[in-house]
Motif scaffolding. Structure first.
Motif, PDB file in Angstrom:
ATOM      1  N   ILE A 123       0.838  -1.198   0.000  1.00  0.00           N
ATOM      2  CA  ILE A 123       0.000   0.000   0.000  1.00  0.00           C
ATOM      3  C   ILE A 123       0.874   1.249   0.000  1.00  0.00           C
ATOM      4  O   ILE A 123       1.835   1.343   0.751  1.00  0.00           O
ATOM      5  N   GLN A 125       0.441   5.017   0.913  1.00  0.00           N
ATOM      6  CA  GLN A 125      -0.439   5.945   1.627  1.00  0.00           C
ATOM      7  C   GLN A 125       0.035   7.361   1.300  1.00  0.00           C
ATOM      8  O   GLN A 125       1.132   7.758   1.703  1.00  0.00           O
ATOM      9  N   GLN A 162      -5.128   6.124  -0.706  1.00  0.00           N
ATOM     10  CA  GLN A 162      -4.469   4.834  -0.558  1.00  0.00           C
ATOM     11  C   GLN A 162      -4.527   4.042  -1.856  1.00  0.00           C
ATOM     12  O   GLN A 162      -5.596   3.703  -2.344  1.00  0.00           O
ATOM     13  N   MET A 164      -3.327   0.514  -3.579  1.00  0.00           N
ATOM     14  CA  MET A 164      -2.957  -0.834  -3.142  1.00  0.00           C
ATOM     15  C   MET A 164      -2.609  -1.696  -4.357  1.00  0.00           C
ATOM     16  O   MET A 164      -3.274  -1.630  -5.382  1.00  0.00           O
TER      17      MET A 164
END
Length: 170
Positions: A123, A125, A162, A164
């Motif tokens: 991920i 962020q 976010q 992913m």
């Protein structure tokens, strides 16, 4: 400052045009460098960074394309070689500077040790929101995942901050 050229004695110089122009500022880091020659054939294009290190790229039809984006707010030098009709060559040199962004993205990698197992996504962020589809596509193009062994996977957005990556298969 115009591109500097070196031409063999007794041969009329060809007109070499380098884009971005010599001394250009604010050049997009993903830009390719194009060299064209009137009266000659572009044979080679070499791009180096401020320290003189060769920047990897490919040349096709007089256009040099970097293997990776160029750095932000960085100076690059271009040296091209053009073949003349009499078998000799001419060189042209120029330089340009990439853009200095008004803002830069701040991010954190989760998990922070950069290593994930088969069940854990990687991920990114981001500190600020990435709202438009165009911005999201740009972020995805500029983030790279390396797996050992190589694994097919894809990106997905959990929310506007976010990003992913998960493998295609578990």
């Amino acid at each position: 400052m115009a591109p500097s050229t070196t031409t063999p004695a007794g041969v009329a110089p060809v007109k070499v045009t380098v884009t971005p122009a010599d001394g250009a500022r604010g050049v997009e880091p993903a830009a390719s460098v194009t060299v064209s020659a009137t009266g000659g054939q572009v044979r080679d294009v070499v791009v180096t960074d401020r320290s003189g290190a060769h920047v990897p790229g490919t040349v096709k039809d007089g256009a040099w394309t970097p293997q990776r984006r160029l750095g932000l707010d960085s100076t690059y030098s271009v040296r091209s070689v053009v073949s003349l009709s009499d078998g000799t060559s001419q060189t042209a040199s120029s330089s340009f500077r990439t853009l200095k962004p008004a803002t830069t993205a701040k991010y954190t990698l989760l998990p922070s040790d950069d290593t994930v197992g088969v069940g854990m996504p990687a991920i990114v962020q981001l500190a600020s929101a990435v709202k438009t589809p165009q911005q999201r596509a740009e972020v995805e193009r500029n983030v790279e995942i390396t797996t050992v062994p190589a694994v097919e996977g894809s990106w997905g957005w959990l929310d506007d901050r976010q990003l992913m990556w998960r493998p295609k298969d578990y």
